[in-house]
Design an enzyme around this catalytic site. Structure first.
Site, short mmCIF file in Angstrom:
data_model
loop_
_atom_site.label_atom_id
_atom_site.label_comp_id
_atom_site.label_asym_id
_atom_site.label_seq_id
_atom_site.Cartn_x
_atom_site.Cartn_y
_atom_site.Cartn_z
N TYR A 346 124.32 16.00 42.18
CA TYR A 346 125.70 16.38 41.88
C TYR A 346 126.48 15.12 41.49
O TYR A 346 126.51 14.14 42.23
CB TYR A 346 126.31 17.03 43.11
CG TYR A 346 127.64 17.77 42.90
CD1 TYR A 346 128.34 17.70 41.71
CD2 TYR A 346 128.19 18.53 43.92
CE1 TYR A 346 129.54 18.38 41.53
CE2 TYR A 346 129.39 19.22 43.77
CZ TYR A 346 130.06 19.13 42.57
OH TYR A 346 131.24 19.81 42.39
N CYS A 347 127.12 15.16 40.32
CA CYS A 347 127.99 14.08 39.86
C CYS A 347 127.22 12.75 39.86
O CYS A 347 126.15 12.67 39.28
CB CYS A 347 129.25 14.03 40.72
SG CYS A 347 130.55 12.94 40.09
N VAL A 348 127.73 11.70 40.52
CA VAL A 348 127.02 10.41 40.50
C VAL A 348 125.71 10.50 41.27
O VAL A 348 124.80 9.69 41.05
CB VAL A 348 127.89 9.27 41.05
CG1 VAL A 348 129.07 9.02 40.15
CG2 VAL A 348 128.32 9.52 42.47
N GLY A 350 123.73 12.90 40.76
CA GLY A 350 122.86 13.29 39.67
C GLY A 350 122.50 12.12 38.78
O GLY A 350 121.36 12.00 38.29
N PHE A 374 124.31 18.87 38.46
CA PHE A 374 125.64 19.48 38.51
C PHE A 374 126.64 18.47 37.96
O PHE A 374 126.83 17.40 38.55
CB PHE A 374 126.05 19.84 39.94
CG PHE A 374 125.23 20.91 40.61
CD1 PHE A 374 124.34 21.69 39.90
CD2 PHE A 374 125.37 21.13 41.98
CE1 PHE A 374 123.60 22.68 40.53
CE2 PHE A 374 124.63 22.12 42.62
CZ PHE A 374 123.74 22.89 41.89
#
Length: 609
Positions: A346-348, A350, A374
């Protein structure tokens, strides 16, 4: 005291002048004195923290950059006197039209429509007196004309490099939002009425809250966006049953208890961002992606990152991959006897996962079978407004600040994120808390938003330089463990989720990054933004998502042919996961009597700054 009169005002007819008059002059004077006393306490807290060295001025670096950016803009407009005169004439002409309308209103005539109206969804000017009262209508119209004129100055400046134009747009928007007449008592009809009707009691409460929030921030304003007293991690947040099954100095690994008799053979590893806490995916039972995934038959493991302090200052991406993702995969293999897992970033988180996958491909490590991202950026060419804070000078300043402590204060990142949507995340709370004197409502999402984490110095520095500043990850120039890595080496199936209103990982940026992976990519675009677009359970039946062929040259072209589907993308993702491998085994239940390190959500997530 609730302003029931203001909240039930009629929306037609002439303005009620009496509402803007002091009711009890003696009480009003006493309350003004009390408000000034509370404001003095706030100022003393602020000054004391700076005199003792406990607090710094985080606005100094952005202010310097803003002045530098506006200097470039001013240079263009002043380099040609006729150009500057034309711009000024255009503004003054608009002012004259507003002034003429105001005169008509004061004389009882029908005003001519100026065509200047707030943007759709702008809640600042909803009070009927913004349109009905000549004085407030004049302020509103003047403000809207001026701010749009300033925005046009940025857009019309020729020869300005795109980075400077991007910064100028951002800074103009920040100044415009800050100077809105809705933010001041004497220029906001609702605030002025409430102040008169309570004889200034609202300001006494507001200044007391301001002093409390500066004290809570140790000299910096810790703007409260919700009633935090109503929430507790592990009690009514992050309540999905599970155990802490492994821990090192950087991460706790949580395994969640099964909810089905059979589970998918491949376990699911979630790699959350380290810049905030993992329980955004486990806020409450109705909106928990983790709980929902367990109910779909996933054996879910989550990395809960430590809230770093001086001990973690030298931890870089090699360490976060080794002691986070690698450690989690070792734990999964030990607890499930499975060699491969599905992974979500998710986000960073990811971005870190993508870098880890490129490294694993280089080292022939195939323990991750599929990857889901994500709202994750891997190409930072179109990274949005956060790029405003990242240039060589600002990164050097951040590096220098982090060297002193070994970490970056979480409040710095929280402020940056709030500035991306200052009109929604800063100024409404300033007005509600400190001018209306009202306690914010309990809201679990905003509690999570305020539950900040620090950033380890080496880790954050690597991220800023190799992603935002130099875009090395996208260009195949980033190095991990001394080896150059390439996203093209990632051949496993990828599910890449973007959200259409994302202000942190813009959909265009996520779409562009999809082409960098070397294997099949399922690109999905969800409705709403960075949080609401991701945390969208099917039961709520909210928003929609789009799917389509990735052959399009741009996001706009992709959207033209994409297929919209009402509701949550979660179901679509589950179908995609099972297409990769739908084999199931008996549920992996916790063994009775076996020692675990604690109950979910663990210890690391409870550390507050």
């Amino acid at each position: 005291m609730v302003d029931t009169k203001s909240e039930n005002r009629r929306t037609d007819g002439p303005p009620d002048v009496e509402s803007y008059m002091v009711k009890n002059p003696e009480q009003f004077a006493r309350n003004m004195a009390r408000a000034l006393e509370e404001a003095g306490k706030a100022a003393a807290q602020w000054t004391r923290a700076r005199e003792s060295g406990e607090a710094e001025d985080p606005a100094a670096e952005p202010a310097t950059d803003m002045v530098r950016t506006f200097s470039k803009l001013t240079e263009y407009w002043l380099s040609d006197p006729s150009r500057a005169l034309e711009a000024q004439t255009r503004l003054f002409g608009a002012y004259m039209g507003i002034w003429a309308n105001a005169i008509r209103k004061l004389s009882g005539e029908d005003a001519v429509s100026s065509g200047i109206e707030p943007e759709q969804g702008d809640k600042r000017f909803e009070d009927p007196d913004w349109a009905r009262h000549a004085f407030f209508d004049f302020l509103k119209q003047t403000y809207l004309v001026t701010t749009r004129w300033a925005a046009d100055l940025v857009d019309d400046a020729e020869g300005l490099d795109e980075q400077s134009r991007h910064k100028a747009r951002f800074y103009v928007r920040q100044i415009s939002d800050a100077l809105s007449p809705s933010n001041f008592i004497m220029t906001n009809p609702q605030l002025l009425r409430e102040t008169m009707e309570t004889d200034g009691e609202n300001l006494v409460r507001g200044m007391r809250m301001l002093a409390e929030d500066i004290a809570a921030g140790k000299g910096e304003l810790r703007l409260r966006q919700a009633d935090y007293s109503k929430f507790e991690v592990g009690r009514n947040l992050a309540t999905t049953p599970g155990k802490v099954v492994a821990r090192n100095e950087l991460a706790e690994i949580i395994q969640y208890a099964p909810a089905t008799k059979e589970v998918l053979r491949r376990p699911l590893l979630i790699v959350p961002p380290w810049i905030n806490k993992f329980y955004i995916l486990d806020l409450n039972e109705k909106r928990s992606f983790i709980r929902w995934a367990v109910e779909q038959g996933h054996t879910v493991f989550v990395i809960s990152w430590v809230n770093p302090d001086v001990r973690h200052g030298t931890k870089d991406w090699d360490d976060y991959i080794n002691e986070g993702i690698g450690f989690a995969l070792d734990t999964i293999a030990e607890r499930t006897d499975e060699h491969q897992a599905n992974a979500i970033g998710y986000c960073v988180g990811g971005t870190l996962l993508a870098a880890a996958l490129a490294l694993m491909a280089r080292e022939d490590d195939d323990r991750i079978a599929t990857a889901t991202f994500f709202t994750t950026q891997v190409d930072f060419t179109h990274a949005g407004d956060l790029k405003v804070f990242v240039d060589e000078e600002q990164v050097k300043a951040v590096d220098e600040a982090m060297k002193q402590k070994g970490y970056l204060e979480g409040s710095r990142m929280a402020t940056a994120f709030n500035m991306l949507r200052a009109r929604d995340l800063i100024w409404p709370y300033v007005v509600n808390n400190y001018l209306r004197g009202r306690d914010p409502l309990p809201f679990d999402l905003l509690y999570w938003n305020a539950d900040s984490t620090r950033m380890a110095a080496a880790n954050h520095s690597y991220y800023l330089r190799n992603c935002y500043l130099e875009n090395n990850l996208a260009r195949g120039r980033a190095k991990l463990r001394g080896k150059r890595i390439s996203l093209q080496d990632i051949k496993i199936p990828v599910y890449n989720l973007a959200t259409i209103e994302d202000h942190i990982a813009p959909a265009k940026s996520v779409f562009t990054g999809s082409s960098l992976f070397g294997g099949p990519v399922e690109f999905t675009l969800a409705g709403s933004g960075h949080i609401a677009g991701v945390v969208n359970p099917p039961e709520l039946n909210k928003y929609q998502y789009w799917t389509g062929d990735l052959k399009a040259a741009s996001l706009e072209e992709w959207l033209e042919k994409a297929v919209p589907t009402p509701g949550s993308w979660w179901v679509h993702w589950q179908v995609w996961i099972e297409k990769q491998n739908d084999e199931r085994v008996s549920a992996r239940r916790f063994e009775r009597g076996k020692n675990f390190l604690g109950e979910a959500p663990g210890d690391y997530v409870r550390v507050r700054i």
